[in-house]
Design a protein around this motif. Sequence first.
Motif, PDB file in Angstrom:
ATOM      1  N   LYS A   1      -8.109  18.649   5.447  1.00  0.00           N
ATOM      2  CA  LYS A   1      -8.064  17.293   4.904  1.00  0.00           C
ATOM      3  C   LYS A   1      -7.222  17.328   3.633  1.00  0.00           C
ATOM      4  CE  LYS A   1     -11.619  14.716   5.485  1.00  0.00           C
ATOM      5  NZ  LYS A   1     -12.933  14.047   5.421  1.00  0.00           N
ATOM      6  N   VAL A   2      -6.110  16.581   3.625  1.00  0.00           N
ATOM      7  CA  VAL A   2      -5.198  16.605   2.478  1.00  0.00           C
ATOM      8  C   VAL A   2      -5.340  15.374   1.594  1.00  0.00           C
ATOM      9  CG1 VAL A   2      -3.520  18.104   3.618  1.00  0.00           C
ATOM     10  CG2 VAL A   2      -3.276  15.621   3.807  1.00  0.00           C
ATOM     11  N   GLY A   3      -5.974  14.322   2.107  1.00  0.00           N
ATOM     12  CA  GLY A   3      -6.168  13.115   1.323  1.00  0.00           C
ATOM     13  C   GLY A   3      -7.324  12.315   1.882  1.00  0.00           C
ATOM     14  N   ALA A   4      -8.112  11.702   0.997  1.00  0.00           N
ATOM     15  CA  ALA A   4      -9.235  10.886   1.436  1.00  0.00           C
ATOM     16  C   ALA A   4      -9.597   9.877   0.357  1.00  0.00           C
ATOM     17  CB  ALA A   4     -10.439  11.769   1.757  1.00  0.00           C
ATOM     18  N   ILE A   5     -10.049   8.700   0.814  1.00  0.00           N
ATOM     19  CA  ILE A   5     -10.516   7.674  -0.116  1.00  0.00           C
ATOM     20  C   ILE A   5     -11.783   7.041   0.438  1.00  0.00           C
ATOM     21  CG2 ILE A   5      -8.208   7.145  -0.988  1.00  0.00           C
ATOM     22  CD1 ILE A   5      -8.361   4.510   0.703  1.00  0.00           C
ATOM     23  N   THR A   6     -12.483   6.337  -0.436  1.00  0.00           N
ATOM     24  CA  THR A   6     -13.581   5.491   0.002  1.00  0.00           C
ATOM     25  C   THR A   6     -13.051   4.060  -0.010  1.00  0.00           C
ATOM     26  OG1 THR A   6     -14.474   5.482  -2.248  1.00  0.00           O
ATOM     27  CG2 THR A   6     -15.386   7.108  -0.718  1.00  0.00           C
ATOM     28  N   THR A   7     -13.792   3.116  -0.508  1.00  0.00           N
ATOM     29  CA  THR A   7     -13.380   1.713  -0.489  1.00  0.00           C
ATOM     30  C   THR A   7     -11.986   1.530  -1.070  1.00  0.00           C
ATOM     31  OG1 THR A   7     -15.660   0.996  -0.718  1.00  0.00           O
ATOM     32  CG2 THR A   7     -13.962  -0.598  -1.305  1.00  0.00           C
ATOM     33  N   GLY A   8     -11.129   0.863  -0.310  1.00  0.00           N
ATOM     34  CA  GLY A   8      -9.783   0.611  -0.810  1.00  0.00           C
ATOM     35  C   GLY A   8      -8.819   0.221   0.273  1.00  0.00           C
ATOM     36  N   LEU A   9      -7.588   0.729   0.147  1.00  0.00           N
ATOM     37  CA  LEU A   9      -6.509   0.373   1.060  1.00  0.00           C
ATOM     38  C   LEU A   9      -5.830   1.611   1.616  1.00  0.00           C
ATOM     39  CD1 LEU A   9      -4.797  -2.456  -1.054  1.00  0.00           C
ATOM     40  CD2 LEU A   9      -6.425  -2.735   0.838  1.00  0.00           C
TER      41      LEU A   9
ATOM     42  N   LYS B   1       2.786  -5.521  -5.428  1.00  0.00           N
ATOM     43  CA  LYS B   1       2.273  -6.503  -4.472  1.00  0.00           C
ATOM     44  C   LYS B   1       0.970  -6.004  -3.851  1.00  0.00           C
ATOM     45  CE  LYS B   1       3.314 -10.236  -1.940  1.00  0.00           C
ATOM     46  NZ  LYS B   1       3.530 -11.553  -2.539  1.00  0.00           N
ATOM     47  N   ILE B   2       0.966  -4.761  -3.409  1.00  0.00           N
ATOM     48  CA  ILE B   2      -0.188  -4.214  -2.693  1.00  0.00           C
ATOM     49  C   ILE B   2      -1.416  -4.093  -3.592  1.00  0.00           C
ATOM     50  CG2 ILE B   2      -1.068  -2.095  -1.613  1.00  0.00           C
ATOM     51  CD1 ILE B   2       1.810  -1.887  -0.302  1.00  0.00           C
ATOM     52  N   VAL B   3      -1.274  -3.541  -4.783  1.00  0.00           N
ATOM     53  CA  VAL B   3      -2.464  -3.364  -5.629  1.00  0.00           C
ATOM     54  C   VAL B   3      -3.013  -4.700  -6.129  1.00  0.00           C
ATOM     55  CG1 VAL B   3      -1.790  -1.018  -6.302  1.00  0.00           C
ATOM     56  CG2 VAL B   3      -1.294  -2.937  -7.820  1.00  0.00           C
ATOM     57  N   ASN B   4      -2.203  -5.750  -6.052  1.00  0.00           N
ATOM     58  CA  ASN B   4      -2.651  -7.070  -6.492  1.00  0.00           C
ATOM     59  C   ASN B   4      -2.973  -8.031  -5.349  1.00  0.00           C
ATOM     60  OD1 ASN B   4      -2.541  -7.110  -9.534  1.00  0.00           O
ATOM     61  ND2 ASN B   4      -0.518  -6.274  -9.054  1.00  0.00           N
TER      62      ASN B   4
ATOM     63  N   MET C   1     -11.809 -14.006   0.384  1.00  0.00           N
ATOM     64  CA  MET C   1     -10.843 -12.981  -0.028  1.00  0.00           C
ATOM     65  C   MET C   1     -10.156 -13.478  -1.287  1.00  0.00           C
ATOM     66  SD  MET C   1      -9.264 -11.077   3.285  1.00  0.00           S
ATOM     67  CE  MET C   1      -8.643 -12.445   4.208  1.00  0.00           C
ATOM     68  N   ASN C   2     -10.617 -12.976  -2.405  1.00  0.00           N
ATOM     69  CA  ASN C   2     -10.177 -13.486  -3.689  1.00  0.00           C
ATOM     70  C   ASN C   2      -9.963 -12.382  -4.720  1.00  0.00           C
ATOM     71  OD1 ASN C   2      -9.416 -15.773  -5.070  1.00  0.00           O
ATOM     72  ND2 ASN C   2     -11.459 -16.230  -5.831  1.00  0.00           N
ATOM     73  N   LEU C   3     -10.278 -11.129  -4.353  1.00  0.00           N
ATOM     74  CA  LEU C   3     -10.204 -10.022  -5.298  1.00  0.00           C
ATOM     75  C   LEU C   3      -9.175  -8.992  -4.845  1.00  0.00           C
ATOM     76  CD1 LEU C   3     -14.038  -9.476  -5.852  1.00  0.00           C
ATOM     77  CD2 LEU C   3     -12.467 -10.794  -7.282  1.00  0.00           C
ATOM     78  N   SER C   4      -8.555  -8.355  -5.811  1.00  0.00           N
ATOM     79  CA  SER C   4      -7.538  -7.334  -5.529  1.00  0.00           C
ATOM     80  C   SER C   4      -8.159  -5.932  -5.575  1.00  0.00           C
ATOM     81  CB  SER C   4      -6.416  -7.409  -6.566  1.00  0.00           C
ATOM     82  OG  SER C   4      -6.880  -6.929  -7.821  1.00  0.00           O
TER      83      SER C   4
ATOM     84  N   GLN D   1      -9.564   2.469  -4.184  1.00  0.00           N
ATOM     85  CA  GLN D   1      -8.587   3.550  -4.123  1.00  0.00           C
ATOM     86  C   GLN D   1      -7.529   3.221  -3.077  1.00  0.00           C
ATOM     87  OE1 GLN D   1     -11.483   6.520  -3.004  1.00  0.00           O
ATOM     88  NE2 GLN D   1     -11.615   7.285  -5.103  1.00  0.00           N
ATOM     89  N   LEU D   2      -6.445   3.976  -3.087  1.00  0.00           N
ATOM     90  CA  LEU D   2      -5.353   3.760  -2.145  1.00  0.00           C
ATOM     91  C   LEU D   2      -4.965   5.095  -1.516  1.00  0.00           C
ATOM     92  CD1 LEU D   2      -2.361   1.434  -2.664  1.00  0.00           C
ATOM     93  CD2 LEU D   2      -1.909   3.768  -1.968  1.00  0.00           C
ATOM     94  N   LEU D   3      -4.784   5.081  -0.200  1.00  0.00           N
ATOM     95  CA  LEU D   3      -4.304   6.254   0.512  1.00  0.00           C
ATOM     96  C   LEU D   3      -2.936   5.918   1.074  1.00  0.00           C
ATOM     97  CD1 LEU D   3      -4.817   9.122   1.598  1.00  0.00           C
ATOM     98  CD2 LEU D   3      -5.942   8.077   3.577  1.00  0.00           C
ATOM     99  N   ALA D   4      -1.896   6.586   0.580  1.00  0.00           N
ATOM    100  CA  ALA D   4      -0.511   6.321   0.979  1.00  0.00           C
ATOM    101  C   ALA D   4      -0.056   7.356   1.995  1.00  0.00           C
ATOM    102  CB  ALA D   4       0.410   6.350  -0.241  1.00  0.00           C
ATOM    103  N   VAL D   5       0.396   6.867   3.154  1.00  0.00           N
ATOM    104  CA  VAL D   5       0.838   7.752   4.234  1.00  0.00           C
ATOM    105  C   VAL D   5       2.248   7.342   4.641  1.00  0.00           C
ATOM    106  CG1 VAL D   5       0.372   8.538   6.586  1.00  0.00           C
ATOM    107  CG2 VAL D   5      -1.541   8.007   5.038  1.00  0.00           C
ATOM    108  N   SER D   6       3.178   8.262   4.534  1.00  0.00           N
ATOM    109  CA  SER D   6       4.561   8.002   4.922  1.00  0.00           C
ATOM    110  C   SER D   6       4.633   7.825   6.438  1.00  0.00           C
ATOM    111  CB  SER D   6       5.435   9.172   4.484  1.00  0.00           C
ATOM    112  OG  SER D   6       6.733   9.006   5.000  1.00  0.00           O
ATOM    113  N   GLN D   7       5.371   6.781   6.884  1.00  0.00           N
ATOM    114  CA  GLN D   7       5.475   6.535   8.315  1.00  0.00           C
ATOM    115  C   GLN D   7       6.830   5.916   8.654  1.00  0.00           C
ATOM    116  OE1 GLN D   7       2.128   4.616  10.119  1.00  0.00           O
ATOM    117  NE2 GLN D   7       3.037   4.732  12.135  1.00  0.00           N
TER     118      GLN D   7
END
Length: 149
Positions: free
Chosen positions: A19-27, A48-51, A62-65, A72-78
């Motif tokens: 496992k190289v990356g992991a998050i809980t609640t987020g994007l 744009k994404i974090v907001n 849906m009113n909160l960023s 947290q944010l998990l970024a995966v190149s694709q």
Amino acid sequence: MRAVVQRVSEASVTVADTKVGAITTGLLVLLGVGKGDTEADANYLAEKIVNLRIFEDEAEKMNLSLLDVGGQLLAVSQFTLYGDVRKGRRPGFDQAAAPAEAEALYEVFIKRCQALGVTVGTGQFQTHMMVSLVNDGPVTILLDSQKQF
């Protein structure tokens, strides 16, 4: 630059049984870099994404960023986000950026998200990855820095 953004209760990336990356609640953000993309595109998408207001408030709207909920944010190149199947059945990737250029802009995106105060997990660039997620909602948003959709 393109992104598929998924609101998740958890997500992780595994490479070769590690496992190289992991998050809980987020994007979870699947990020594709196209030819001609610049640091401005990476910064635009990060901000744009974090907001994005795609988390529910106390009235279940849906009113909160991501920043509002401390997610947290998990970024995966694709690069396959630039797959073109308009001429047949096998995707062509002519519009995807070269790996060195794509990796540099992927890193710009990650650093900008971190500078905005978000904890960021990552996949491993140019590697076969196994991505696991629990999509919360489900909520999935498509973004393009050139505003094509």
